[in-house]
Structure formats: structure tokens, C-alpha cells
Design an enzyme around this catalytic site. Sequence first.
Site, PDB file in Angstrom:
ATOM      1  N   GLY A 124      -2.674   4.937 -12.553  1.00  0.00           N
ATOM      2  CA  GLY A 124      -1.927   5.405 -13.831  1.00  0.00           C
ATOM      3  C   GLY A 124      -1.902   6.918 -13.899  1.00  0.00           C
ATOM      4  N   PRO A 128       4.617   8.377 -21.112  1.00  0.00           N
ATOM      5  CA  PRO A 128       5.917   8.310 -21.916  1.00  0.00           C
ATOM      6  C   PRO A 128       6.384   9.892 -22.017  1.00  0.00           C
ATOM      7  CG  PRO A 128       4.739   6.715 -23.003  1.00  0.00           C
ATOM      8  CD  PRO A 128       3.773   7.358 -21.900  1.00  0.00           C
ATOM      9  N   TRP A 156       5.767   3.478 -16.195  1.00  0.00           N
ATOM     10  CA  TRP A 156       6.379   3.438 -14.794  1.00  0.00           C
ATOM     11  C   TRP A 156       5.029   3.107 -13.816  1.00  0.00           C
ATOM     12  CZ3 TRP A 156      11.015   3.602 -16.024  1.00  0.00           C
ATOM     13  CH2 TRP A 156      11.493   4.279 -16.878  1.00  0.00           C
ATOM     14  N   GLY A 339      33.033  -0.620   3.073  1.00  0.00           N
ATOM     15  CA  GLY A 339      34.154  -0.814   2.459  1.00  0.00           C
ATOM     16  C   GLY A 339      34.178  -1.742   0.972  1.00  0.00           C
ATOM     17  N   GLU A 363       6.703   9.666  -7.437  1.00  0.00           N
ATOM     18  CA  GLU A 363       5.412  10.450  -6.678  1.00  0.00           C
ATOM     19  C   GLU A 363       5.961  12.123  -6.567  1.00  0.00           C
ATOM     20  OE1 GLU A 363       3.111   8.971  -3.783  1.00  0.00           O
ATOM     21  OE2 GLU A 363       3.743   6.902  -4.288  1.00  0.00           O
ATOM     22  N   THR A 365       9.603  14.417  -8.144  1.00  0.00           N
ATOM     23  CA  THR A 365      10.998  14.323  -7.762  1.00  0.00           C
ATOM     24  C   THR A 365      11.353  15.304  -6.542  1.00  0.00           C
ATOM     25  OG1 THR A 365      11.210  16.079  -9.316  1.00  0.00           O
ATOM     26  CG2 THR A 365      11.392  14.121 -10.162  1.00  0.00           C
TER      27      THR A 365
END
Length: 379
Positions: A124, A128, A156, A339, A363, A365
Site C-alpha cells: 500500500g 485517495p 487501489w 470486426g 505502478e 502512469t
Amino acid sequence: MHFELTENQKMIAETIKDFGAKHIKPFVMEWDEAQHFPIELFKQLGEMGFLGVLVPEEYGGSGLGYQEYYTVVSEIAKICGSIGLSVAAHNSLCTGHILQFGNEEQKKKWLPKLATGEWLGAWGLTEPNTGSDAGNMKCVAKQDGNDWIINGTKCWITHGKSSNVAVVIVRTGEVGDSHGMTAMVVERGTPGFSAGKKENKLGMRASETTEMIFDNCRIPASNVLGKIGDGFIQSMKVLDGGRISIAALSCGIAKGAYEASLQYSKERHQFNQPISNFQAIAFKLADMKMKIEAAELLTLQAADMKDRHEKVTKESAFAKYYASEIAVDCGEEAVQIFGGYGYTKDFPVEKYWRDAKLCTIGEGTSEIQKLVIAREISK
């Protein structure tokens, strides 16, 4: 630079292919639709040595290197991105952090359970209000005698609910101070540690993503990893390795999309011939194949350097940035080649496309990777 797959890697690829055909492939869409995290599957992957790939044998791991780790993650991701993501997060983030920065006692305590899949790990950093801006984190730990008391929320988090143990980066100093954060291990069942909201995601839906909530959560000082104040610096080093796993994940998803497209283009007939005969389709496949090879070489280069204990900040950012972007490209082209069928859930490619997008975000952007690369090359 030329990378041949080692005998070990070939064996791993075969093992995963056989295991995946039986235990993953038949359930991929069912898990995706239901957002079911198949925790029982991870016990099996643990028994096979795929949850402690980089952990030395003395702690119950497989004792392998990053080249083999690349094969494990990419081969699983070729079948299902969600399972690949969860394997990557468990190996390189939680287990990897304890492996890199734990003392002997901590390694003996937690690594054998993590490496064998008896326990599942979470990691972690994100909150937020703070994604890339980790310096402003609000999850705080205060010292109380021989203990630390943690308050705040992480979001997350892969396995934020189902994990047995989490490595958490908390603020122990001033806001904005890169030496004001510390890594701590929190075991499930510790009072004040709970899971919050589970995210309803676009892709990677069978990989659990939830909040972790800390409400006066008390842990002993022996759960601190490394020095007080080193948490952020440690995290950056952990992410250097983690980016190799996201690159591997991206390569696997891209390959899955490409192989499905190649096969389909030979089977699908229009104007009395397979569509692979048409240049419009053939050129798409050629581009996909070339991009995948380039992404693999960048990723294997970073893995090779990591195995030789060289600094890989720039190279892992190259690999993560490029591989994740081409995974999205390959997913999109795959849908186009299929398709109308590509747009339905009866065919596999829409899922590769959805899953791929996370790789450009998690991890660090793509934009953060560019920042990292820019800093490295201007030094």
C-alpha cells in the site's frame, strides 16, 4: 543483444500453458463478469513456486531471477491479465519489499508463507488524494512506546481485502519530506485494520482491488521494515523491479491478443479467401509482432540488468512505458481484426484490450515513466 529462452524458462512456459489450459482458461470470462477473485487458484500457483519466484530457497522460494520471472508473469497474462496482475503484485511488491528491505528475523517470519502461497500479500502506497504525489500522503503512524499506531486509508490496493499481510508506506515525518515515510508490515486480523470499498473496474476484474483502512491500528516496532524515514526511498527501489513485472504483464497481454488475431485471420474467410491474405490485415499483424518483439527486448534487457544488480531505473521505465502502450495498441488492433465479433464477449480480444489499459496507469502512469526517463537521461 540477443535473448534466448533458457531451459528453465521453456519449462516454466510449458508448465503454465498446461496448468492454464485446465485451471484458468475455462473460467476467464466467468471470473471477469462476476469480478470473482479466485483465491483458491493462488494456493495452487504457490505450490508450483510461482508466488515466490525471486525468493531464495532458504525462505521457501524458487530462487530464480528476473528472466524467469518475466516468463512466469507474461505466460500467465497471455491467458488472463487479471491473474497475471495478481501474481505480479504479490511477487514484486509485497514479497519483494520484505525480501529487499526486511531483516533476517522478518524474512524468516513472512517470506516462507508468502513464497509458498500459504499467505497472499498486498502493498500500500497510493491514497485517495495522492497517486503519483506520494509525498503528501495522509496515512500517518505515530509512535507509542514500543508500538506504532496507524491511521488513514490506502486505495487501489491489489488484494486489499484477501491478503493475509500488507506492506504499508505511512507518514512518520513532515508532509512533503521524502524521508518522512516509513514501511511497516501489518498482518490481517490486527485490530483496526480492515478492507474498504472494492473497485468496479473496466478490466483486470478478477484481480481484487480495494481500499485498506487503518483505524488506530497498533503494530509492534518489530514490524518496521528498514529504517524509520526510509519508506519512500525503499518504495522507489521496489517500483524499479515492479515496473519490470508490469512490462512482462503487458507483453503477455499483447501476445495473447496477437496470437488470437493471427489464428482468427487464417480461419475467417471473406471474398473466398482468409482475411490474413489482405494487406490491411497482414500489415496490422506485422506491426503487432514487431512491437511485441521490441517490448520483449526492452523488458528482458531490464530483467538482465536487474539480475546483475545494476541500476535499472531508466531501463525499467523504458520497458514499462513502451510495453504497456503497445499492449493497448495490440488489444485495439485485435478488436479491429475480429470486426464485429471483436466487440463481443464471446471472443477473447475485447478482454485483452480492457485489461491492457491498466498497464499504462498502475505502478506509475506513462506520463510518470516519461518523467523518470527524462530525469535519468539529463543527469
